[in-house]
Motif scaffolding. Sequence first.
Motif, short mmCIF file in Angstrom:
data_model
loop_
_atom_site.label_atom_id
_atom_site.label_comp_id
_atom_site.label_asym_id
_atom_site.label_seq_id
_atom_site.Cartn_x
_atom_site.Cartn_y
_atom_site.Cartn_z
N MET A 108 0.97 -1.13 -0.08
CA MET A 108 0.11 -0.06 0.00
C MET A 108 0.89 1.35 0.01
SD MET A 108 -3.33 0.75 2.65
CE MET A 108 -2.45 1.81 3.82
N SER A 109 0.71 2.15 -0.82
CA SER A 109 1.45 3.33 -0.80
C SER A 109 1.17 4.03 0.05
CB SER A 109 1.22 4.15 -2.35
OG SER A 109 0.00 4.48 -2.24
N ASP A 110 2.15 4.95 0.72
CA ASP A 110 2.26 5.99 1.73
C ASP A 110 1.31 7.28 1.22
OD1 ASP A 110 2.80 7.80 3.72
OD2 ASP A 110 4.42 6.88 4.38
N PRO A 111 0.38 7.71 1.80
CA PRO A 111 -0.21 8.86 1.32
C PRO A 111 0.46 10.30 1.48
CG PRO A 111 -1.41 7.91 3.48
CD PRO A 111 -0.36 7.13 2.99
N ASN A 112 1.47 9.87 2.32
CA ASN A 112 2.43 11.25 2.64
C ASN A 112 3.36 11.43 1.78
OD1 ASN A 112 1.57 12.42 5.17
ND2 ASN A 112 2.35 10.64 6.25
N ILE A 113 3.65 10.54 1.00
CA ILE A 113 4.66 10.69 -0.24
C ILE A 113 4.24 11.63 -1.26
CG2 ILE A 113 6.09 9.72 -1.94
CD1 ILE A 113 6.79 8.76 0.84
N GLY A 114 4.81 13.10 -1.33
CA GLY A 114 4.67 14.03 -2.32
C GLY A 114 3.76 15.24 -1.61
N ARG A 115 3.61 14.85 -0.28
CA ARG A 115 2.88 15.99 0.39
C ARG A 115 3.75 17.06 0.65
NH1 ARG A 115 1.27 14.88 6.59
NH2 ARG A 115 0.60 16.85 7.14
N LEU A 116 3.05 18.43 0.41
CA LEU A 116 3.84 19.46 0.87
C LEU A 116 3.46 19.96 2.25
CD1 LEU A 116 6.07 21.49 -0.19
CD2 LEU A 116 4.25 22.89 -1.31
N LEU A 117 4.40 20.07 3.07
CA LEU A 117 4.21 20.40 4.54
C LEU A 117 4.61 21.89 4.82
CD1 LEU A 117 3.54 19.09 7.39
CD2 LEU A 117 5.98 18.47 7.57
N GLY A 118 3.53 22.65 5.32
CA GLY A 118 3.82 23.83 5.62
C GLY A 118 4.51 24.84 4.56
N GLN A 119 3.97 24.47 3.36
CA GLN A 119 4.18 25.16 2.02
C GLN A 119 5.71 25.18 1.97
OE1 GLN A 119 1.45 26.97 0.19
NE2 GLN A 119 0.56 25.83 1.40
N ARG A 120 6.38 24.32 2.29
CA ARG A 120 7.66 24.30 2.42
C ARG A 120 8.62 23.02 2.08
NH1 ARG A 120 12.00 27.53 6.06
NH2 ARG A 120 13.93 27.09 5.40
N TYR A 121 8.08 22.19 2.70
CA TYR A 121 8.94 20.81 2.84
C TYR A 121 8.13 19.53 2.33
CZ TYR A 121 11.03 23.17 6.88
OH TYR A 121 11.59 24.16 7.34
N GLN A 122 8.65 19.03 0.96
CA GLN A 122 8.09 18.12 0.35
C GLN A 122 8.52 16.57 0.65
OE1 GLN A 122 8.45 18.05 -4.20
NE2 GLN A 122 6.11 17.55 -4.15
N LEU A 123 7.62 15.91 1.05
CA LEU A 123 7.87 14.31 1.51
C LEU A 123 8.18 13.42 0.37
CD1 LEU A 123 5.17 14.29 4.78
CD2 LEU A 123 7.29 15.24 4.48
N GLN A 124 9.23 13.17 0.83
CA GLN A 124 9.57 12.02 -0.40
C GLN A 124 9.84 10.56 -0.44
OE1 GLN A 124 13.35 14.34 -1.77
NE2 GLN A 124 12.37 14.59 -3.63
N GLU A 125 10.26 10.34 0.79
CA GLU A 125 10.38 8.62 1.07
C GLU A 125 10.50 8.44 2.79
OE1 GLU A 125 14.01 5.57 0.85
OE2 GLU A 125 14.44 7.66 0.21
N LEU A 126 9.74 7.53 3.22
CA LEU A 126 9.85 7.04 4.55
C LEU A 126 11.27 6.39 4.88
CD1 LEU A 126 8.16 6.81 7.28
CD2 LEU A 126 7.26 4.36 6.38
N ILE A 127 11.87 7.07 5.97
CA ILE A 127 13.15 6.36 6.40
C ILE A 127 13.50 5.77 7.61
CG2 ILE A 127 14.41 7.51 4.47
CD1 ILE A 127 15.23 9.56 6.56
N GLY A 128 12.34 5.84 8.35
CA GLY A 128 12.50 5.32 9.45
C GLY A 128 10.95 5.21 10.34
N THR A 129 10.62 4.27 11.04
CA THR A 129 9.35 4.40 12.02
C THR A 129 9.81 3.93 13.30
OG1 THR A 129 8.92 2.04 11.45
CG2 THR A 129 7.98 3.78 10.16
#
Length: 309
Positions: free
Chosen positions: A1-22
């Motif tokens: 299942m794809s992560d819905p956060n990938i590609g999301r723009l956070l605070g008009q500044r930070y674009q999420l690209q890859e989950l690297i840790g949980t």
Amino acid sequence: MSDPNIGRLLGQRYQLQELIGTGAMGRVYRAKDILLGGVPVAVKFLSLSIQNKKMRLQDRFEREAKTCALLGQKSIHIVRVMDYGVDENNTPFYVMEYLQGDSLNQIIRQKNLSLPRFLSMARQISLGLKCAHDGIPVDGAIYPIIHRDIKPSNMLVIQDPSFGELVKVLDFGIAKLLQSNGDQTKYYLGTLAYSSPEQMEGKELDNRADIYSLGVMMFEMLTGEMPLVTPTHSFGAWYKTHHSQPPRTFAEVAPGLPIPQEVQNLIMSCLAKAPSDRPQSIGDILQVLESFLTGDKAVEDEMWQQFEK
């Protein structure tokens, strides 16, 4: 299942690209800072929402984040926090420097550390902890910071062109922040195998709780084994073990390993059940570690050769 956060723009500044840790504390993403032309950063979402918890927790989060940002400026051995905020779901996040390296946990699993490498890493971790324990000035007051979750997976080892192998401590202040909402005894936070007896009791902690966890970790760094073992991985089993089981000795766990007696004594003293029986400050630990790193050159060379055979 794809992560819905990938590609999301956070605070008009930070674009999420890859989950690297949980982990228990939250999820970490590699992101790019659009404002700075795509510079890579790490974004950590904390595993709590400040919804319905009034402004007090948000104020607390902002203070913790500000303090961690100041800490990272003060010590090269602490991961720098550059920004923080709360997203549209009221989930707090930190923005940290993005570093490529290995978790100390991964390194220990590969093979035991040589004594020289252990001394260098333990010294760097201790320097980071000392900086935090000494405190940071915030709004005119000194605010000491206890980590509360010292363990190998919270240590990042990177190769630095200037410093060689550089160790950085992650996640300062997060355990306290997550624990701040609710009854401590009912809402334990930390990692069972590394927690001091007083942390298991939900007591207010001081620097000596980190010293106990550091002792557990240093034992593991040298032997690849834990000083304390339990029949089950339950809270009750670990509570009893940390309170009443004597830690295993180096002779029991790694009889063939030539570890200087002073180093063994230091680590075993960190594992004392009563805080008053442990080294009382990280400075005391650094004194012992540094005596081996800056000792008599001939003795040092001979010791290094013994460990490199």
